[in-house]
Design a protein around this motif. Structure first.
Motif, mmCIF file in Angstrom:
data_model
loop_
_atom_site.group_PDB
_atom_site.id
_atom_site.type_symbol
_atom_site.label_atom_id
_atom_site.label_comp_id
_atom_site.label_asym_id
_atom_site.label_seq_id
_atom_site.Cartn_x
_atom_site.Cartn_y
_atom_site.Cartn_z
ATOM 1 N N GLU A 59 0.828 -1.208 0.000
ATOM 2 C CA GLU A 59 0.000 0.000 0.000
ATOM 3 C C GLU A 59 0.863 1.259 0.000
ATOM 4 O OE1 GLU A 59 -3.973 1.668 2.198
ATOM 5 O OE2 GLU A 59 -2.571 0.518 3.419
ATOM 6 N N ASP A 60 1.846 1.309 0.885
ATOM 7 C CA ASP A 60 2.660 2.518 1.024
ATOM 8 C C ASP A 60 3.549 2.751 -0.196
ATOM 9 O OD1 ASP A 60 1.512 2.800 3.492
ATOM 10 O OD2 ASP A 60 3.253 2.087 4.618
ATOM 11 N N VAL A 61 4.309 1.730 -0.565
ATOM 12 C CA VAL A 61 5.247 1.877 -1.679
ATOM 13 C C VAL A 61 4.489 1.967 -3.007
ATOM 14 C CG1 VAL A 61 7.188 0.820 -2.900
ATOM 15 C CG2 VAL A 61 7.082 0.725 -0.409
ATOM 16 N N GLY A 62 3.401 1.190 -3.123
ATOM 17 C CA GLY A 62 2.614 1.239 -4.351
ATOM 18 C C GLY A 62 1.979 2.597 -4.574
ATOM 19 N N THR A 63 1.411 3.173 -3.520
ATOM 20 C CA THR A 63 0.807 4.506 -3.639
ATOM 21 C C THR A 63 1.866 5.541 -4.005
ATOM 22 O OG1 THR A 63 -0.935 3.953 -2.059
ATOM 23 C CG2 THR A 63 -0.474 6.296 -2.410
ATOM 24 N N TYR A 64 3.018 5.441 -3.367
ATOM 25 C CA TYR A 64 4.124 6.356 -3.671
ATOM 26 C C TYR A 64 4.525 6.240 -5.144
ATOM 27 C CZ TYR A 64 8.844 8.384 -3.457
ATOM 28 O OH TYR A 64 9.968 9.136 -3.680
ATOM 29 N N MET A 65 4.616 5.011 -5.629
ATOM 30 C CA MET A 65 5.032 4.816 -7.020
ATOM 31 C C MET A 65 3.975 5.331 -7.994
ATOM 32 S SD MET A 65 6.514 1.382 -8.815
ATOM 33 C CE MET A 65 7.776 1.572 -10.080
ATOM 34 N N LEU A 66 2.714 5.073 -7.702
ATOM 35 C CA LEU A 66 1.643 5.565 -8.570
ATOM 36 C C LEU A 66 1.684 7.085 -8.686
ATOM 37 C CD1 LEU A 66 -1.202 3.185 -7.399
ATOM 38 C CD2 LEU A 66 -0.583 3.551 -9.795
ATOM 39 N N LEU A 67 1.880 7.756 -7.573
ATOM 40 C CA LEU A 67 1.910 9.221 -7.589
ATOM 41 C C LEU A 67 3.140 9.752 -8.318
ATOM 42 C CD1 LEU A 67 0.632 9.907 -3.956
ATOM 43 C CD2 LEU A 67 -0.650 10.141 -6.099
ATOM 44 N N GLU A 68 4.271 9.065 -8.177
ATOM 45 C CA GLU A 68 5.476 9.479 -8.899
ATOM 46 C C GLU A 68 5.317 9.247 -10.404
ATOM 47 O OE1 GLU A 68 8.423 10.989 -7.619
ATOM 48 O OE2 GLU A 68 6.902 11.317 -6.066
ATOM 49 N N LEU A 69 4.717 8.132 -10.778
ATOM 50 C CA LEU A 69 4.481 7.861 -12.198
ATOM 51 C C LEU A 69 3.470 8.836 -12.788
ATOM 52 C CD1 LEU A 69 4.385 3.954 -12.085
ATOM 53 C CD2 LEU A 69 6.112 5.347 -13.254
ATOM 54 N N ALA A 70 2.509 9.262 -11.969
ATOM 55 C CA ALA A 70 1.523 10.242 -12.443
ATOM 56 C C ALA A 70 2.198 11.558 -12.836
ATOM 57 C CB ALA A 70 0.464 10.480 -11.380
ATOM 58 N N LYS A 71 3.291 11.892 -12.168
ATOM 59 C CA LYS A 71 4.037 13.102 -12.541
ATOM 60 C C LYS A 71 4.610 12.959 -13.953
ATOM 61 C CE LYS A 71 5.375 14.040 -7.725
ATOM 62 N NZ LYS A 71 6.510 14.087 -6.763
ATOM 63 N N LEU A 72 5.047 11.752 -14.295
ATOM 64 C CA LEU A 72 5.543 11.515 -15.652
ATOM 65 C C LEU A 72 4.401 11.572 -16.660
ATOM 66 C CD1 LEU A 72 8.144 8.632 -15.113
ATOM 67 C CD2 LEU A 72 8.503 11.109 -15.091
ATOM 68 N N ARG A 73 3.246 11.065 -16.271
ATOM 69 C CA ARG A 73 2.079 11.171 -17.160
ATOM 70 C C ARG A 73 1.765 12.635 -17.462
ATOM 71 N NH1 ARG A 73 -3.563 10.527 -14.468
ATOM 72 N NH2 ARG A 73 -2.725 12.509 -13.710
ATOM 73 N N ASP A 74 1.852 13.478 -16.454
ATOM 74 C CA ASP A 74 1.546 14.891 -16.649
ATOM 75 C C ASP A 74 2.600 15.597 -17.499
ATOM 76 O OD1 ASP A 74 -0.655 14.442 -15.066
ATOM 77 O OD2 ASP A 74 0.251 15.249 -13.244
ATOM 78 N N LYS A 75 3.797 15.040 -17.541
ATOM 79 C CA LYS A 75 4.892 15.672 -18.283
ATOM 80 C C LYS A 75 5.000 15.174 -19.718
ATOM 81 C CE LYS A 75 9.899 16.476 -18.099
ATOM 82 N NZ LYS A 75 11.150 16.277 -17.329
ATOM 83 N N PHE A 76 4.722 13.896 -19.930
ATOM 84 C CA PHE A 76 4.940 13.292 -21.245
ATOM 85 C C PHE A 76 3.603 12.987 -21.922
ATOM 86 C CE2 PHE A 76 8.815 12.382 -18.910
ATOM 87 C CZ PHE A 76 9.816 12.619 -19.852
ATOM 88 N N GLU A 77 3.436 13.495 -23.125
ATOM 89 C CA GLU A 77 2.194 13.301 -23.869
ATOM 90 C C GLU A 77 1.941 11.835 -24.198
ATOM 91 O OE1 GLU A 77 -1.334 14.556 -25.854
ATOM 92 O OE2 GLU A 77 -0.027 15.480 -24.351
ATOM 93 N N ILE A 78 2.997 11.043 -24.319
ATOM 94 C CA ILE A 78 2.829 9.640 -24.710
ATOM 95 C C ILE A 78 2.438 8.746 -23.538
ATOM 96 C CG2 ILE A 78 4.357 9.779 -26.709
ATOM 97 C CD1 ILE A 78 6.533 8.441 -24.976
ATOM 98 N N VAL A 79 2.503 9.253 -22.324
ATOM 99 C CA VAL A 79 2.042 8.473 -21.170
ATOM 100 C C VAL A 79 0.561 8.793 -20.982
ATOM 101 C CG1 VAL A 79 2.345 7.950 -18.724
ATOM 102 C CG2 VAL A 79 4.334 8.548 -20.131
ATOM 103 N N GLY A 80 -0.292 7.902 -21.461
ATOM 104 C CA GLY A 80 -1.717 8.187 -21.484
ATOM 105 C C GLY A 80 -2.410 7.977 -20.157
ATOM 106 N N ASP A 81 -2.018 6.926 -19.448
ATOM 107 C CA ASP A 81 -2.721 6.601 -18.209
ATOM 108 C C ASP A 81 -1.774 5.911 -17.244
ATOM 109 O OD1 ASP A 81 -5.015 6.573 -16.583
ATOM 110 O OD2 ASP A 81 -5.560 4.545 -17.199
#
Length: 479
Positions: free
Chosen positions: A374-396
């Motif tokens: 839960e802790d590490v997974g949530t952290y990773m999801l939020l960090e990956l979401a930053k890449l989604r917001d930065k890169f147009e090719i990261v859709g979801d």
């Protein structure tokens, strides 16, 4: 919306330390292994990467190749190594049992099967208290189908498009992904209905799913309502009203789709679907092969995140941390339906498997791996979401706990899958920099991140930085 990129690729991130020293590789040379692969191993068993890895040893979240190079394993042997490669507790318990008794079949009584059955079923809500032990996920789902048909005296089973439930002739009818379909008769009595995919499907919004990260799609739903869920339920009803008899044997679904790329459904979809199936006399089957054993973090079983209690639950993969074992958990009443005639499994529930399974449960509890997911997974999801917001090719970016998918697109508006050759290069770059990730989705457009549940936030920082570097390299190649 394509962005312009300057040459800003940073120095490769430093891999987190590991005090484990692998043994010296002493088997055949790489070239001989390749030749054996070509000549003696079935060609349907394909390898990853242009130059396949020759892996030699594993330790917790790390893998080592024949040259001693270390990799962070974010795919866990296809979501199978739950507590870590060669976990000391599991290894020790296995070695001890190896010297005592490997196999005798369950026509006799022996302590491990009884001890494990009690321990495993104690983790389920009533009335799910009876277990039938098998050897693989396909076998478990095959048996679940058989049980549902025997118990209800009905035949038809509903499944979701995009689901993967096995590769046996029986379960291939439930698996709804073209790459796994062969040109032989299968699927009699199996009906696939629309997948309630809130990213790629016709309906979806920004509040639909049970995840720290939502889609970039917008919606106008009021609090507590979900128009996407309502629309997908209408499609489910349409399937029931047009494609199957008035009574059915059951409905099977993964709490989060695995092979299809960690696809999540709208909240309350499964709850309403279960109700509709039960109104038609059917049983509800939860395929927990990938989501079970604490991987979703908030709950031990994926079905619990949907607020439902299935009639049958199938388990495999993480149940044995890589040891070949699986299980079907159900009620006493449903299990009795199978007892009308003989049904036997030679290797299911053998002493060695049961000891391994019990040790895995102990490791999950003692190492706090559900909480870590839960802790590490949530952290990773939020960090990956930053890449989604930065890169147009990261859709979801989606998922829950350490069951994560990153879907690649040409652009966020069209949501067209990123071409395979471009995804392949990003994937290869990650491997070359020391991070192993999986692939999934109908077009193999989604990166699957489902590591051993022992990974740390420091590992996540390294992995996300490697992924960011691979994305930047891709953008530079595209300009």
């Amino acid at each position: 919306r394509q962005q312009k990129w300057k040459s800003t690729v940073s120095t490769q991130a430093k891999m987190p330390p590991c005090d484990f020293i692998p043994e010296k590789y002493e088997s055949y040379p790489y070239e001989r292994m390749q030749k054996i692969r070509e000549q003696n191993i079935a060609p349907s068993l394909r390898t990853y990467y242009k130059k396949p890895l020759l892996l030699h040893q594993g330790h917790m979240q790390w893998l080592f190749d024949h040259e001693g190079r270390r990799y962070l394993d974010l795919f866990a042997g296809i979501v199978t190594v739950s507590v870590g490669h060669c976990h000391p507790k599991v290894t020790m318990a296995t070695q001890k049992q190896l010297a005592r008794l490997w196999h005798t079949t369950n026509i006799y009584m022996y302590p491990p099967i009884h001890e494990y059955a009690e321990k495993l079923t104690s983790l389920f809500p009533d009335p799910l208290k009876v277990v039938y032990l098998t050897n693989s996920g396909s076998e478990a789902n095959d048996l679940a189908m058989f049980m549902a048909r025997l118990h209800t005296r009905n035949f038809d089973i509903i499944c979701l498009r995009g689901g993967y439930h096995g590769g046996s002739p029986y379960t291939l009818g439930l698996t709804s992904l073209t790459p796994y379909k062969h040109g032989v008769a299968n699927g009699f009595g199996c009906t696939a209905t629309m997948l309630p995919d809130v990213f790629r499907g016709p309906w979806g919004g920004s509040h639909c799913r049970d995840s720290p990260v939502q889609t970039v799609r917008k919606c106008s739903c009021t609090e507590g309502a979900c128009l996407a869920k309502d629309q997908y339920i209408e499609q489910f009803k349409d399937t029931l009203n047009t494609s199957v008899p008035k009574t059915v044997a059951g409905f099977i679904a993964e709490p989060i789709q695995g092979v299809n790329g960690a696809v999540q459904y709208p909240r309350n979809f499964l709850k309403e679907a279960y109700q509709l199936i039960r109104e038609r006399g059917g049983l509800c089957i939860a395929d927990e092969v990938q989501t079970g054993f604490g991987r979703t973090g908030s709950h031990f079983w994926g079905f619990q995140t949907h607020g439902v209690v299935p009639d049958i639950v199938t388990l495999a993969k993480g149940i044995g941390n890589g040891f070949p074992m699986a299980a079907v958990v159900t009620t006493k009443e449903i299990a009795n339906s199978l007892a009308q005639n003989l049904h036997f499994n030679t290797f299911g529930g053998n002493p060695l498997a049961c000891v391994v399974g019990a040790a895995v449960l102990d490791a999950i509890e003692e190492d706090g791996l559900q909480k870590n997911s839960e802790d590490v997974g949530t952290y990773m999801l939020l960090e990956l979401a930053k890449l989604r917001d930065k890169f147009e090719i990261v859709g979801d970016v989606r998922g829950k706990g350490l069951m994560i998918g990153v879907e690649m697109v040409t652009d966020k508006d069209s949501r067209h899958p990123l071409p395979a050759e471009e995804i392949n290069q990003i994937w290869e770059d990650c491997k070359d920099m020391g991070v192993l990730i999986g692939r999934g989705g109908l077009y193999s457009q989604t990166f699957r991140i489902k590591p051993p549940m022992c990974i740390t936030k420091r590992d996540v920082d390294f992995a996300v930085e490697i992924f960011r570097t691979a994305l930047q390299r891709h953008m530079e190649r595209a300009t």
